[in-house]
Design a protein around this motif. Structure first.
Motif, mmCIF file in Angstrom:
data_model
loop_
_atom_site.group_PDB
_atom_site.id
_atom_site.type_symbol
_atom_site.label_atom_id
_atom_site.label_comp_id
_atom_site.label_asym_id
_atom_site.label_seq_id
_atom_site.Cartn_x
_atom_site.Cartn_y
_atom_site.Cartn_z
ATOM 1 N N SER A 124 0.812 -1.223 0.000
ATOM 2 C CA SER A 124 0.000 0.000 0.000
ATOM 3 C C SER A 124 0.846 1.275 0.000
ATOM 4 N N LYS A 125 2.164 1.169 -0.129
ATOM 5 C CA LYS A 125 3.078 2.331 -0.163
ATOM 6 C C LYS A 125 2.882 3.207 1.070
ATOM 7 N N PHE A 126 2.888 2.592 2.223
ATOM 8 C CA PHE A 126 2.561 3.308 3.456
ATOM 9 C C PHE A 126 3.740 4.088 4.040
ATOM 10 N N GLY A 127 4.932 3.955 3.445
ATOM 11 C CA GLY A 127 6.106 4.611 4.023
ATOM 12 C C GLY A 127 6.330 6.028 3.498
ATOM 13 N N HIS A 128 7.243 6.748 4.153
ATOM 14 C CA HIS A 128 7.703 8.019 3.577
ATOM 15 C C HIS A 128 8.635 7.707 2.409
ATOM 16 N N LEU A 129 9.404 6.627 2.566
ATOM 17 C CA LEU A 129 10.241 6.131 1.472
ATOM 18 C C LEU A 129 9.829 4.697 1.204
ATOM 19 N N ASN A 130 9.444 4.419 -0.027
ATOM 20 C CA ASN A 130 8.929 3.085 -0.364
ATOM 21 C C ASN A 130 9.855 2.433 -1.391
ATOM 22 N N LEU A 131 10.606 1.437 -0.940
ATOM 23 C CA LEU A 131 11.452 0.683 -1.870
ATOM 24 C C LEU A 131 10.688 -0.600 -2.196
ATOM 25 N N LEU A 132 10.130 -0.650 -3.394
ATOM 26 C CA LEU A 132 9.267 -1.773 -3.773
ATOM 27 C C LEU A 132 9.812 -2.428 -5.033
ATOM 28 N N ASP A 133 9.840 -3.738 -5.024
ATOM 29 C CA ASP A 133 10.275 -4.465 -6.224
ATOM 30 C C ASP A 133 9.487 -5.781 -6.275
ATOM 31 N N PHE A 134 8.456 -5.777 -7.108
ATOM 32 C CA PHE A 134 7.570 -6.953 -7.151
ATOM 33 C C PHE A 134 8.208 -8.115 -7.905
ATOM 34 N N SER A 135 9.327 -7.840 -8.559
ATOM 35 C CA SER A 135 10.004 -8.949 -9.252
ATOM 36 C C SER A 135 11.050 -9.603 -8.345
#
Ligand code: 5GP
Length: 332
Positions: A124-135
């Motif tokens: 849900s991108k709840f952070g101030h900094l969102n490091l997301l990598d779905f792969s």
């Protein structure tokens, strides 16, 4: 507004980590190998820079992860008083939303910045900094990339933690989340001191006799539904007691639900407390069960997800079987 790319986000996270006064490291409730390995891999790197941090989790640490370097630093939310605990940065590892950290949330006061590092596609991108990598096959892969970007020396302790994270979240490099990239990272971690044979033995071949007997009883109780396409597993507190085991001995048992020929979906029902049932869902590659988890307020990955229902085990089984029937008929 231009979307920041992960290189920029990694740089911002590293700056935040290296300038924070006191960092909270937390993973999702009921930590697993990826959550623990990723948290400890990061913690070991911060330790080398003399950063101040605390690792606080809700839930029992499975016995098979007690060998991880630094595991003694993981504190239970139940043993720490929130008064006087001040953090200016919180790193949430492997949580698709903020609720997943459970009661550790009380340590995140106003003004505390949140770093969210995750590979779940429902994040849900709840952070101030969102490091997301779905792969990414595991959050451990993302922590590796973060540390490499920060020029951190990967020590054998860091390597052991991150290798364990990747090993366990890929089901021993078996799930189709396993990519050439994650194998290359695992190879590099081996070169940096992770011992694959030792780690695999500790995680998968070091069970207590009680937990082996529990496995036997649980397997005897497997139930098949809908032409054997669905397998249900149940673990009750009485079964744990009978076999001199605890919840910490149940890690990985759910994977047996997919062992039979033709079975596409597995579900493990376990008692969280009276009237509250935790459901772990698993499915083969070409079937997604995340819709069933999401419909019941949970989430995760398409082939491995979960939810918690505020009903007893029997009622939960009826509800989940109905949802799976609808899923297989294409109506959810
Ligand atoms: P497990 O069934 O092993 O507890 O979890 C499988 C996967 O689903 C993990 O990636 C875990 O983080 C996620 N998961 C399990 N339960 C929940 C839940 O209630 N909500 C969300 N968002 N994810 C869950």
């Amino acid at each position: 507004m231009k979307q920041a790319n992960n290189d920029d986000i990694r740089r911002d996270i590293l700056e935040s980590l290296f300038s924070a006064e006191r960092i909270l490291i937390v993973g999702h409730m009921n930590p697993d190998g990826d959550s623990l390995g990723s948290q400890l891999g990061l913690a070991k790197a911060l330790e080398r820079r003399n950063a101040q941090f605390a690792i606080i989790n809700e839930g029992i640490i499975p016995n098979n992860y007690l060998f991880l370097p630094g595991i003694d630093a993981v504190r239970s939310v139940d043993e720490i008083n929130a008064d006087g605990q001040e953090f200016d940065l919180a790193v949430c590892m492997e949580c698709s939303n903020r609720d997943r950290i459970g009661r550790v949330d009380k340590f995140i006061h106003n003004g505390c910045r949140i770093v969210n590092i995750d590979h779940h596609s429902d994040n849900s991108k709840f952070g101030h900094l969102n490091l997301l990598d779905f792969s990414a096959a595991a959050a451990g892969e993302m922590v590796y990339e973060l540390l490499v970007a920060g020029g951190v020396d990967i020590t054998p302790e860091i390597a052991t933690n991150l290798y364990t994270a990747i090993l366990t979240d890929t089901g021993r490099f078996r799930f189709n989340s396993t990519t050439p990239k994650c194998l290359r990272i695992a190879a590099d971690l081996m070169e940096k001191g992770a011992d694959p044979s030792h780690i695999t033995d500790m995680v998968y071949f070091n069970q207590s006799i009680g937990s082996l007997r529990l496995t036997g009883e649980v397997l005897l109780g497997l139930e098949y539904h809908l032409d054997n396409r669905v397998c249900f597993m149940t673990i009750t507190d009485e079964m744990l007691q009978r076999n001199n085991s605890g919840k910490e001995d149940t890690e990985g048992l759910v994977n047996y639900t997919l062992r039979a020929e033709g079975t596409k979906i597995g579900a493990l029902f376990s008692e969280r407390e009276a009237g509250i049932t935790k459901v772990s869902l698993r499915s083969v590659n070409d079937v997604s069960v995340i819709e069933v988890a999401a419909r019941n307020g949970g989430g995760g990955h398409k082939n491995a997800c979960g939810c918690t229902l505020n009903v007893g085990i029997e009622e939960a089984r009826v509800k989940i079987l109905n949802d799976i029937r609808e899923l297989l008929h294409g109506s959810i």
